[in-house]
Design an enzyme around this catalytic site. Structure first.
Site, PDB file in Angstrom:
ATOM      1  N   GLU A  72       0.821  -1.204   0.000  1.00  0.00           N
ATOM      2  CA  GLU A  72       0.000   0.000   0.000  1.00  0.00           C
ATOM      3  C   GLU A  72       0.863   1.265   0.000  1.00  0.00           C
ATOM      4  O   GLU A  72       0.599   2.212  -0.746  1.00  0.00           O
ATOM      5  CB  GLU A  72      -0.926   0.005   1.215  1.00  0.00           C
ATOM      6  CG  GLU A  72      -1.965  -1.099   1.221  1.00  0.00           C
ATOM      7  CD  GLU A  72      -1.460  -2.400   1.819  1.00  0.00           C
ATOM      8  OE1 GLU A  72      -2.273  -3.294   2.044  1.00  0.00           O
ATOM      9  OE2 GLU A  72      -0.232  -2.529   2.050  1.00  0.00           O
ATOM     10  N   GLY A 329      14.254  -5.112   1.045  1.00  0.00           N
ATOM     11  CA  GLY A 329      14.225  -4.175  -0.069  1.00  0.00           C
ATOM     12  C   GLY A 329      15.104  -4.534  -1.241  1.00  0.00           C
ATOM     13  O   GLY A 329      15.507  -3.645  -1.993  1.00  0.00           O
ATOM     14  N   LEU A 356       3.260  -7.936 -10.428  1.00  0.00           N
ATOM     15  CA  LEU A 356       3.700  -6.903 -11.362  1.00  0.00           C
ATOM     16  C   LEU A 356       5.110  -6.410 -11.075  1.00  0.00           C
ATOM     17  O   LEU A 356       5.752  -5.834 -11.945  1.00  0.00           O
ATOM     18  CB  LEU A 356       2.721  -5.731 -11.350  1.00  0.00           C
ATOM     19  CG  LEU A 356       1.363  -6.040 -11.969  1.00  0.00           C
ATOM     20  CD1 LEU A 356       0.463  -4.833 -11.894  1.00  0.00           C
ATOM     21  CD2 LEU A 356       1.517  -6.498 -13.410  1.00  0.00           C
TER      22      LEU A 356
END
Length: 456
Positions: A72, A329, A356
């Protein structure tokens, strides 16, 4: 015979019960937060933010954006960039509920926006914490991303006249059924949003049924996210270490999936003896325990397998069979070196992570049977031949072998996936225009601070 309660009580009773329960639980929250901090789930130095403390409101207009976790908060970045481009005086407060989301937001926020964006951990949904947060920050408008519905927070913001939007909204069938048992409460909460933009028509229909009467479907912001970054020195070093070996990546895995991945690795090694399998757990702190689990699973078939933990700074060697990428990350790095990627959370009933991210980086996509979190995206990828569905470890091994040994098939998949990922490139700008209608108009005073110039 008693008179039935007025309809308003249908909403008021569960809301009052929630308010009372959270108020009663407030004295126990410090202990709960401390325990979470010990497990790495909270930042020990920033626990006060969970109590609504630590406000540092900048002068001028302030837009508050809230997203629960990594997906989000990352999907908010292109939206922030679009709004920043058209509103030079606008500042942003971004709240999240997880430590990982906070770290990645700091890492991936464009330097040009760093001075205009502040991060805080979201206040717990306790009335006193919420009031302290809103009194300190005084946002001019609020944007909630996806499915963050906290009753005390939403109603307190509405009571203060804060215009609110729910964007990239999604509601699962299970959640819709749960809210449907409390229709009055649902109408109060979902009806509090002036702007509701859903991911799909099905989401929009569910939201309208729950009380968000103006909900409409524009698509998924995650389609418009920037490609995940990868520092060039680290990418070059990893590529040198891997060489020409075929690489299968299991990205953002969850407990219960790694055993199937280990089995698929064993099957694949029979056909691709120099295969390197990279396992990147969704929660990096699982790395050491995961390495032990994988070693025990593979020992019977291969002897003690060479496993390497990336968190220790090591790179894979020619003898490394499994590389556990237990770092934060770095998926952008891993997708760039992989020949195929299984999207984690899809081999178990978790619902899958975002495919994606792989599509934007040219990595062929493999999806397990559980993709409810990204149904529309998964269906488009599968329908276009941009991804392959795998049911279990044997099917995973078969599909991975097909992609890793057939360059034409791999290129066809990545081309189709790239077209799908690029479809919604203009969505952040379109969404920004709608959100701007919630903001008051501001002009710059001679001192450079924002001053209200009338309704937006």
């Amino acid at each position: 015979m008693s008179t039935p309660p007025e309809p308003g009580w249908c909403a008021a009773l569960p809301l009052l019960a929630w308010r009372a329960a959270t108020t009663a639980a407030a004295p126990l929250m410090p202990l709960w937060l401390t325990r979470r901090a010990r497990r790495g789930k909270e930042d020990p130095a920033r626990l006060r933010e969970r109590r609504g403390e630590g406000a540092d409101r900048p002068a001028g207009p302030l837009l508050w954006l809230h997203g629960a976790s990594v997906g989000e908060s990352q999907s908010a970045l292109p939206l922030i960039e679009a709004l920043a481009a058209t509103r030079p005086a606008l500042h942003f407060l971004v709240t999240t509920g997880t430590v990982t989301a906070a770290r990645l937001l700091e890492e991936r926020l464009p330097p040009s926006l760093a001075a205009r964006v502040q991060h805080r951990f979201a206040p717990l949904d306790v009335p006193g914490h919420v009031a302290r947060f809103l009194d300190g920050w005084r946002p001019d408008a609020a944007v909630f991303i996806e499915s963050e519905i906290w009753p005390n927070l939403i109603l307190a913001a509405a009571a203060r006249g804060v215009p609110m939007a729910l964007v990239n909204a999604r509601v699962s069938a299970r959640s819709a059924k749960g809210w449907g048992r409390m229709p009055g409460m649902a109408r109060r909460l979902f009806g509090a949003f002036r702007l509701v933009i859903a991911q799909t028509e099905l989401d929009a229909a569910r939201l309208r049924a729950l009380g968000a009467e103006s909900a409409r479907a524009w698509g998924n912001l995650k389609f418009a996210a920037r490609p995940l970054p990868a520092p060039e020195p680290a990418l070059a070093a990893l590529r040198r270490a891997i060489g020409a070996r075929p690489v299968l990546l299991a990205a953002s895995t969850h407990p219960g999936e790694e055993a199937q991945i280990a089995e698929a690795h064993g099957l694949l090694r029979a056909r691709l003896p120099d295969l390197l399998t990279i396992v990147a757990p969704r929660h990096p702190e699982r790395g050491p325990a995961l390495a032990r689990e994988l070693a025990s699973l593979l020992a019977a078939d291969e002897g003690p397998p060479p496993l390497v933990l990336r968190s220790g700074g090591a790179l894979p060697t020619p003898g490394t069979a499994i590389y556990v990428a237990d770092t934060l990350g770095e998926l952008g790095l891993l997708y760039r070196v992989a020949g195929a990627a299984l999207i984690g959370g899809s081999l178990i009933p978790h619902g899958g992570q975002n495919p994606l991210e792989a599509a934007r980086l040219g990595c062929p996509i493999l999806l397990g049977p559980h993709t409810a979190n990204f149904t529309a995206i998964a269906d488009r990828l599968l329908g276009a031949g941009a991804a392959l569905r795998v049911a279990d470890s044997a099917a995973l091994a078969e599909a991975a072998a097909l992609v890793l040994t057939d360059p034409l098939r791999a290129r066809s998949m990545t081309s189709a996936a790239a077209r799908i990922a690029a479809d919604a490139g203009a969505l952040p700008e379109r969404m920004a225009v709608a959100i701007e209608t919630l903001l008051p108009a501001f002009s710059l005073s001679p001192s450079g601070t924002g001053a209200a110039a009338g309704p937006g």
